[in-house]
Enzyme design. Structure first.
Site, PDB file in Angstrom:
ATOM      1  N   ALA A 317      15.936  84.799  23.987  1.00 28.35           N
ATOM      2  CA  ALA A 317      16.578  83.683  24.656  1.00 28.35           C
ATOM      3  C   ALA A 317      15.555  82.640  25.103  1.00 28.35           C
ATOM      4  CB  ALA A 317      17.356  84.179  25.868  1.00 28.35           C
ATOM      5  N   ASP A 363       0.867  36.470  14.564  1.00 32.82           N
ATOM      6  CA  ASP A 363       0.761  35.219  13.811  1.00 32.82           C
ATOM      7  C   ASP A 363       1.657  34.189  14.451  1.00 32.82           C
ATOM      8  OD1 ASP A 363      -0.752  36.172  11.811  1.00 32.82           O
ATOM      9  OD2 ASP A 363       0.875  36.479  10.379  1.00 32.82           O
TER      10      ASP A 363
HETATM   11  P1  ATP Z   1      -0.299  31.859  11.138  1.00 33.47           P
HETATM   12  O1  ATP Z   1      -1.521  32.685  10.887  1.00 33.47           O
HETATM   13  O2  ATP Z   1       0.065  31.747  12.529  1.00 33.47           O
HETATM   14  O3  ATP Z   1       0.827  32.168  10.232  1.00 33.47           O
HETATM   15  P2  ATP Z   1      -0.930  29.650   9.543  1.00 33.47           P
HETATM   16  O4  ATP Z   1       0.200  29.891   8.659  1.00 33.47           O
HETATM   17  O5  ATP Z   1      -1.166  28.253   9.953  1.00 33.47           O
HETATM   18  O6  ATP Z   1      -0.807  30.378  10.871  1.00 33.47           O
HETATM   19  P3  ATP Z   1      -2.681  30.221   7.420  1.00 33.47           P
HETATM   20  O7  ATP Z   1      -1.529  30.458   6.519  1.00 33.47           O
HETATM   21  O8  ATP Z   1      -3.889  31.058   7.311  1.00 33.47           O
HETATM   22  O9  ATP Z   1      -2.242  30.257   8.916  1.00 33.47           O
HETATM   23  O10 ATP Z   1      -3.093  28.712   7.220  1.00 33.47           O
HETATM   24  C1  ATP Z   1      -4.261  28.179   7.794  1.00 33.47           C
HETATM   25  C2  ATP Z   1      -4.286  26.684   7.566  1.00 33.47           C
HETATM   26  O11 ATP Z   1      -4.361  26.396   6.188  1.00 33.47           O
HETATM   27  C3  ATP Z   1      -3.036  25.981   8.044  1.00 33.47           C
HETATM   28  O12 ATP Z   1      -3.144  25.558   9.358  1.00 33.47           O
HETATM   29  C4  ATP Z   1      -2.933  24.791   7.123  1.00 33.47           C
HETATM   30  O13 ATP Z   1      -3.675  23.725   7.611  1.00 33.47           O
HETATM   31  C5  ATP Z   1      -3.566  25.287   5.855  1.00 33.47           C
HETATM   32  N1  ATP Z   1      -2.543  25.658   4.873  1.00 33.47           N
HETATM   33  C6  ATP Z   1      -1.535  26.518   5.040  1.00 33.47           C
HETATM   34  N2  ATP Z   1      -0.797  26.640   3.924  1.00 33.47           N
HETATM   35  C7  ATP Z   1      -1.367  25.843   3.004  1.00 33.47           C
HETATM   36  C8  ATP Z   1      -1.101  25.531   1.646  1.00 33.47           C
HETATM   37  N3  ATP Z   1      -0.093  26.052   0.978  1.00 33.47           N
HETATM   38  N4  ATP Z   1      -1.904  24.650   1.019  1.00 33.47           N
HETATM   39  C9  ATP Z   1      -2.951  24.109   1.668  1.00 33.47           C
HETATM   40  N5  ATP Z   1      -3.246  24.367   2.928  1.00 33.47           N
HETATM   41  C10 ATP Z   1      -2.492  25.199   3.618  1.00 33.47           C
END
Ligand code: ATP
Length: 954
Positions: A317, A363
């Site tokens: 038990a 993020d």
């Molecule tokens: P988080 O990390 O909060 O998602 P985030 O999306 O801004 O932020 P990343 O995606 O690393 O971070 O982007 C960093 C930077 O790069 C952005 O602030 C932007 O200026 C640039 N970026 C983001 N996407 C593109 C893209 N497709 N083409 C060119 N530059 C970009």
């Protein structure tokens, strides 16, 4: 592992498990293997083209070759798995006990039918536990499968020239897939176009270094050794490219080595291990108590067999057989509930870690914000232009559109996303990156047609976006010559520009002009806009590296887009603050943009938060970083790369924090793996991130992390609840037995069969129901559980000792009250005495009824149980009523009366037992009130930093 390419170069896959069927297009075995063909020959060989297959052809091929899936691992048969439950340690102990009891029955003269019943009762416990264990295992497996199926597995495919996102299972040989960094490769493919493409073949070769891939033919004999083939199960590390599928499903390299068994042993979580160790200790204690009882009974002049059988019953038990199963059930319930709240947990382990999370590194884009970007401002040549309209519908005005044509055109050329017109119930959508989608929409508002522009200036090279460079560039053939278009983070871009175009005229980018751009950028970022810069330059010779390409640029202007915060996040942030969980925003974006968003969702409330950029992190050594993280203030990490994220996570962990971190890109994988809880994005995000994470957010929202933390905490608390419940009743069973032995009463106040009936009837189901308790309202009002805190905390032990003691007093009282009321001297009692039968019935009923109230009492730790509603867990009420119903049957049904040696109870008896139960509940309410009162002075004096429950609740 390799095999001659010639065998399969052009051979087509068959449906999983079947031999390959004859193929429709050049199957000739004499044809050269796929890796030796030129790109155009590959297209011809697979009856496809650079525009991909037609939908019709793909359908026909899918019918022929079946879905692109690996055969399911064969499971052990249902019966085998059920029987395996009987090989568990506890089950073996109980089976041995049952066998011994049966032996005692067989050897005894005259035979005591009670022992036979006991032997069967023990077997009953074994079978019941096996059934629970089996059902639990089965449902856990189903849960895992369902969750696996919910994790999105998609790939980008060209069909009829259209870029589609399809489930990986839909791929057929001949499909042209588009590969980008972070993608999982879904089938075996021959690369026909590559731009800096490299893959990680570790799942196939064990070699984890990235290997470059090219589109040109090779002379290699085997596909596996060829630099122009990519394989199912591997991932794209960097670059981009296009590839033609040549093998799917079971015929892929991965399919061949994929073992058809579930070889991975199910891992136990630390919590499960702790409970297993504890259960074993309790079992050892039970054996010791049993041995003690045996000696005691012998001393009081009982026969060897009856003393042995009695001791065995007591021991059985006390064995906490159902405990591990109950634990797994409550963990599995937690996982299922999290899935309902959009958080898929891949392993049970995560449930525990979630409950003790102290820091969430999050993020910004998509997690805190909606990632539905709308360009609202475009800056060029010192003038800020407004863009009207919201969402992805290209409806709106761009002030001074003529001025911005070149800027928007260059930005459009440097995008991969696609704007999809409304269809059915869906409105305008963006396929691909939403930042790029917003650019396409703005361009369309300015009167440009993105498709036409891209056709007029075909792309001949590219350097894809990467979060370390924060830039993306593409090379185009235009009537004016070859041109490089670059877009990205303004600071990074500006550092690579030497000239600027102002009102169509190019000039040197002087310091004042540079300051003008920086000022415009800060103004936009300060409003919370995400800002991208755009630049161009003519190129003579095709640049080889991104560094070569992105230099000496001419700056065109800035594009600012709005990304509204998710509405549910502010409340989730408040909940985290109450719960003493620190939120650190980690973003690649500009500090001003980050701060504006952080303020909007409530992550930043201080007038002066600590804002640290990636470049400042680079200049910090470990001690400085530790010092920065030790400050409990509000912290924003901006313009950081995934490597910084990894460093911060490791530094936080070194400080003893339990860290949850979000990530979506391929480079986030190390941080996700390193964190206690890696959280990836189900809606956006890459396959690599999803693979590296413990938890996938189906809706990408920060609020879902908070919901999962709350559930994680409640799972842990529920486990403590049923432990308190189970152990207190063990004390209540043992107490009258010991009391009777010490008082010199010759018989037992509770027989072994009765104990087993309690364990079967009133133990298991309420414990399971307690494991399914919803989170208590104050779950997020307390600081996180310390990592060092063990499940068997002093608080838990105090709790079950208290409840067990109160229960024991009542149980002993009713038994001795009945014995004394009969007026018979102790020595004259026999087991067939009606007064004795009534007394032991009362003992059993007292335990069952008080357990019902005990179950209600343990539902809350500190709060009054009335604050959550006494009847708010219907399963628990049903389980308790079932236990009481069974007890009533044992008391009134003649057949059961014979088996249990019981007698009918009067209404007044029940009334006394219920009154006693209410008393137990009352005593526990008083204890909780006392604990609550005592907690107040302790928390008001707590140091600043994580608010403690009371502070936060105010
Ligand atoms: P988080 O990390 O909060 O998602 P985030 O999306 O801004 O932020 P990343 O995606 O690393 O971070 O982007 C960093 C930077 O790069 C952005 O602030 C932007 O200026 C640039 N970026 C983001 N996407 C593109 C893209 N497709 N083409 C060119 N530059 C970009």
């Amino acid at each position: 592992m390799g095999r001659p390419g010639g065998h399969h170069g052009l051979s087509r896959p068959g449906r999983a498990g079947r031999a390959a069927k004859p193929t429709a297009t050049p199957p000739a075995d004499s044809a050269p293997p796929v890796q030796q063909l030129r790109a155009d020959e590959v297209f011809t060989a697979f009856a496809t083209s650079p525009r991909g297959l037609s939908e019709g052809a793909a359908d026909t091929l899918r019918e022929r070759y079946g879905p692109n899936e690996l055969p399911r691992p064969r499971r052990k048969g249902v019966w085998r798995r059920f029987l395996a439950q009987f090989t568990d340690l506890f089950a073996l102990v109980l089976i041995a006990a049952s066998a011994l009891t049966f032996l005692a029955y067989a050897l005894q003269d005259p035979r005591d039918v009670g022992n036979l019943q006991l032997a069967f009762a023990i077997l009953g416990v074994v079978v019941l536990n096996a059934v629970i264990g089996f059902v639990q295992e089965y449902s856990a497996e189903r849960t895992a499968e369902t969750l696996q199926a919910m994790v999105p597995h998609t790939c980008r495919v060209l069909r009829d020239g259209e870029r589609l996102e399809l489930p990986s299972g839909a791929l057929v040989p001949g499909d042209v897939v588009v590969l980008e960094a972070g993608d999982a490769v879904s089938a075996d493919c021959r690369v026909v176009e590559a731009h800096g493409l490299s893959v990680n073949n570790a799942p196939l070769t064990g070699e984890s270094a990235a290997v470059a891939r090219v589109g040109e033919p090779t002379a290699s004999d085997t596909a596996l050794d060829s630099r122009n083939c990519v394989f199912m199960g591997t991932t794209v590390v960097s670059g981009s490219g296009k590839a033609v599928v040549y093998a799917t499903g079971a015929t892929t390299e991965f399919g061949r080595i994929f073992r058809l068994t579930d070889q991975a042993p199910r891992q136990k979580t630390p919590l499960q291990r702790e409970v297993a160790v504890m259960a074993r200790r309790v079992a050892a204690l039970a054996v010791a108590i049993g041995a003690g009882m045996f000696a005691l009974r012998l001393q009081t002049g009982q026969s060897l067999v009856s003393a042995f059988v009695f001791a065995l019953g007591v021991m059985v038990a006390m064995v906490p057989e159902g405990l591990p199963a109950t634990l797994s059930v409550s963990l599995a319930i937690g996982v299922r509930r999290m899935a309902r709240r959009q958080a898929l947990v891949k392993r049970l382990l995560a449930v525990e870690a979630l409950g003790s999370t102290t820091v969430i590194c999050t993020d910004k884009t998509g997690t805190l914000t909606q990632a539905e970007m709308t360009v609202t401002r475009v800056w060029s040549g010192g003038i800020s232009h407004e863009v009207s309209g919201v969402g992805y519908a290209p409806v709106g005005e761009v002030s001074g559109a003529e001025e911005l044509r070149e800027l928007l055109r260059s930005a459009v050329l440097c995008t991969d996303a696609r704007l999809v017109p409304p269809s059915g119930s869906e409105g305008w959508r963006v396929l691909g990156d939403t930042t790029e989608g917003a650019i396409l929409v703005a361009a369309a508002k300015a009167g440009l047609h993105p498709g036409t522009e891209k056709e007029a200036a075909p792309r001949i090279g590219e350097f894809p976006f990467d979060p370390v460079r924060k830039l993306m560039s593409t090379v185009h053939r235009t009537p004016e010559g070859e041109v490089l278009c670059v877009k990205g983070a303004p600071q990074e871009l500006l550092a690579r520009c030497i000239r600027i175009r102002v009102h169509g005229a190019e000039q040197d980018l002087t310091a004042p002009l540079r300051d003008g751009v920086v000022g415009a950028n800060d103004t936009m970022a300060g409003k919370g806009l995400r800002v991208l810069g755009v630049a161009v330059r003519p190129v003579g010779e095709a640049p080889r590296t991104a560094e070569q390409a992105e230099a000496g640029l001419t700056f065109l202007g800035l594009i600012g887009m709005l990304d509204p915060p998710r509405p549910e996040v502010a409340e989730a942030v408040r909940a985290c603050r109450r719960a003493g969980i620190r939120i650190v925003m980690v973003t690649g974006d500009h500090p001003l943009t980050a701060e504006a968003i952080a303020r909007r969702v409530g992550i930043v409330t201080d007038p002066h938060p600590t804002v640290v950029t990636g470049s400042r992190l680079d200049g910090m050594d470990a001690a400085e970083l530790d010092g920065l993280l030790a400050e409990q203030g509000q912290l924003l990490l901006c313009r950081v790369s995934p490597e910084h994220k990894m460093r911060v996570v490791a530094a936080l962990q070194a400080r003893g924090e339990v860290v949850a971190v979000t990530g979506d890109g391929a480079n986030d994988a190390p941080a996700l793996k390193h964190a206690d809880i890696g959280v990836s994005m189900g809606a956006t995000g890459t396959d690599v991130a999803r693979e590296a994470s413990e938890m996938v957010l189906l809706d990408d929202s920060f609020a879902s992390i908070t919901a999962a933390v709350e559930l994680g905490r409640s799972v842990y608390r529920n486990i403590r609840k049923f432990l308190a419940y189970l152990f207190s009743h063990n004390i209540a069973e043992l107490a009258p037995i010991l009391a009777a032995a010490f008082a010199g009463f010759p018989l037992v106040p509770l027989t072994a069969v009765q104990i087993l009936a309690i364990d079967l009837g009133s133990d298991v189901l309420p414990a399971l129901a307690l494991g399914a308790e919803p989170p208590e309202p104050d779950t997020m009002d307390r600081p996180p559980r310390s990592r060092r805190e063990r499940l068997f905390s002093a608080e838990l032990v105090r709790r079950f000792l208290f409840l067990g003691a109160v229960q024991s007093i009542g149980v002993c009282a009713v038994f001795f009250w009945q014995i004394h009321a009969s007026g018979i001297p102790y020595a004259d009692f026999t087991s067939s005495d009606p007064a004795y039968r009534k007394a032991i019935t009362l003992t059993q009923a007292a335990i069952v009824v008080s357990q019902f109230f005990n179950a209600l009492a343990v539902r809350t730790d500190r709060q009054s149980v009335f604050s959550v509603g006494l009847f708010s867990n219907p399963r628990l009420i049903a389980a308790g009523c079932f236990g009481i119903g069974l007890m009533a049957a044992i008391s009134y049904v003649p057949l059961l009366q014979d088996v249990f040696n019981t007698a009918p109870l009067a209404a007044a008896d029940w009334a006394v037992l219920v009154a006693f139960g209410v008393l137990l509940l009352g005593a526990e309410e008083v204890r909780k009130w006392w604990v609550r009162r005592r907690a107040v002075p302790a928390t008001t004096g707590a140091p600043s930093g994580a608010p403690t429950g009371k502070e936060a609740a105010r």
